[in-house]
Design a protein around this motif. Structure first.
Motif, PDB file in Angstrom:
ATOM      1  N   ALA A 171       0.815  -1.332  -0.367  1.00  0.00           N
ATOM      2  CA  ALA A 171      -0.080  -0.598   0.051  1.00  0.00           C
ATOM      3  C   ALA A 171       0.902   1.243   0.148  1.00  0.00           C
ATOM      4  CB  ALA A 171      -0.843  -0.126   1.310  1.00  0.00           C
ATOM      5  N   VAL A 172       0.669   2.447  -0.855  1.00  0.00           N
ATOM      6  CA  VAL A 172       1.932   3.450  -1.374  1.00  0.00           C
ATOM      7  C   VAL A 172       0.398   4.653   0.569  1.00  0.00           C
ATOM      8  CG1 VAL A 172       1.982   5.169  -2.104  1.00  0.00           C
ATOM      9  CG2 VAL A 172       1.841   3.437  -3.419  1.00  0.00           C
ATOM     10  N   LYS A 173       2.156   4.441   1.403  1.00  0.00           N
ATOM     11  CA  LYS A 173       1.658   5.605   2.450  1.00  0.00           C
ATOM     12  C   LYS A 173       1.447   7.469   2.025  1.00  0.00           C
ATOM     13  CE  LYS A 173       2.091   1.389   4.602  1.00  0.00           C
ATOM     14  NZ  LYS A 173       2.714   0.917   3.182  1.00  0.00           N
ATOM     15  N   ASP A 174       0.767   7.758   3.090  1.00  0.00           N
ATOM     16  CA  ASP A 174       0.697   9.569   2.116  1.00  0.00           C
ATOM     17  C   ASP A 174       1.299  10.392   3.295  1.00  0.00           C
ATOM     18  OD1 ASP A 174      -1.443   8.697   0.799  1.00  0.00           O
ATOM     19  OD2 ASP A 174      -3.293   9.524   2.351  1.00  0.00           O
ATOM     20  N   VAL A 175       2.232   9.599   4.491  1.00  0.00           N
ATOM     21  CA  VAL A 175       3.338  10.692   4.957  1.00  0.00           C
ATOM     22  C   VAL A 175       4.178   9.482   5.036  1.00  0.00           C
ATOM     23  CG1 VAL A 175       1.930  11.652   6.574  1.00  0.00           C
ATOM     24  CG2 VAL A 175       2.300   8.932   6.962  1.00  0.00           C
TER      25      VAL A 175
END
Length: 366
Positions: A171-175
């Motif tokens: 999953a690509v993280k936002d932070v």
């Protein structure tokens, strides 16, 4: 009458001696030139510029105006992606920026960017997401792409990759996913499932459990912040609270603070996004949803805790993403609604007293 004045005077001195500095915030938003309101990271470079990485552009602040750097699909010297995770500076003054489009090196003389492109033998493509970047003491650049870390040698333009035993989280993280270099070539590395310690000397990873206040040991912890204070205490922010390293038992323990006669666990089951410390030894903690906490040491073993939110202060937003203290002792707070700033320097004022028909002035520091 003199007795009343004396009582009031000593009461005033008591209030000063027991004073905890109150933060007054100035806010910067898109209306002040910021490219986007969600500020993932803040960094001050060696020239004094303040850099803010947002979800839509990199911003350089000179104290009055912002210069915005954005991805341009027809310009190979533009930054590779507008989503900024992290910013670091090497000994030569070069800035390194981690983005959702990989690692970039900022060329200050030409005011443009070099994209650092590389391949790994890892089963998945991870180099696209540079969740954190550290300029190591040996001059190399550490790139955090869990479960892989990459060490880049800028002089040789070569890479060395190391993989830990954690499973790949696609999953690509936002932070950012944080990391911290310790003396002796040791690197603390966060992930969404565990904290690891990597040795540059042995190329080996070590793993540590987390102890909750109820006595339960947990291993799978989402690490969101890593900070070492002036007393060499290692603090770990997670999505379930704040932890401190017990070096004797080689584990991280949920932080508990004694305020007066009451033991508190103020961060239980909350997400800690950022941690820093001011010159007075106050621990400053950025929380996701509960604003800013300031933990001030009082008598030995006890602390005072202040909590700043949008409800009781001018803090820009209760979700705090990032914290830095600049060279002028200003605290900069990256939030979901721009940047909040407060001056940490102690305030001075004059106390006037009348004695023998003369007015005398005493300078007091708060």
């Amino acid at each position: 009458m003199k007795r009343i004045i004396t009582i009031l005077f000593f009461s005033f001195l008591f209030l000063i001696n027991g004073y905890s500095q109150q933060y007054i915030f100035t806010n910067y938003s898109i209306h002040n030139g910021l490219s986007q309101s969600v500020v993932n990271c803040i960094f001050q470079d060696s020239k004094g510029y303040l850099w803010a990485g947002t979800q839509n552009g990199l911003n350089r602040f000179n104290g009055e105006t912002y210069d915005v750097y954005s991805y341009n699909p027809v310009d190979l010297c533009s930054i590779s992606n507008n989503w900024i995770y992290s910013i670091a500076e090497d000994a030569a003054g070069n800035l390194w920026i981690g983005t959702k489009g990989g690692l970039n090196k900022y060329n200050a003389k030409q005011n443009n960017f070099k994209r650092i492109v590389y391949q790994t033998d890892f089963a998945y493509e991870v180099s696209q997401y540079c969740y954190d970047v550290i300029c190591l003491e040996n001059g190399n650049i550490l790139i955090i792409t869990p479960p892989l870390i990459s060490v880049y040698n800028p002089e040789k333009e070569s890479f060395t990759h190391f993989e830990n035993r954690l499973e790949y989280d696609g999953a690509v993280k936002d932070v950012k996913i944080p990391a911290l270099e310790d003396p002796g070539g040791k690197i603390w590395i966060g992930s969404t499932t565990r904290l690891t310690l990597f040795s540059l000397q042995t190329s080996k990873f070590s793993y540590f459990p987390f102890l909750l206040k109820n006595g339960n040991l947990v291993e799978n912890v989402n690490v969101t912040a890593i900070f070492k204070d002036k007393k060499a205490n290692l603090w770990i922010g997670t999505t379930i609270g704040l932890f401190i390293f017990n070096s004797e038992l080689s584990r991280f323990e949920e932080s508990q603070f004694l305020t007066g006669q009451i033991e508190q666990v103020p961060f239980e089951n909350t997400c800690i996004r950022a941690i820093t410390e001011d010159n007075n030894g106050n621990l400053i903690v950025g929380n996701e949803g509960n604003g800013l906490f300031v933990i001030s040491p009082e008598s030995p073993g006890t602390v005072a805790i202040q909590n700043y939110t949008t409800e009781n202060s001018d803090l820009g937003h209760n979700i705090v993403q990032s914290l830095i203290i600049d060279k002028s002792e200003n605290l900069w707070i990256g939030t979901l609604q721009g940047i909040s700033k407060t001056d940490l320097k102690k305030k001075k004022f004059n106390l006037y007293r009348k004695s023998n028909s003369q007015i005398r002035s005493t300078c007091l520091e708060m």
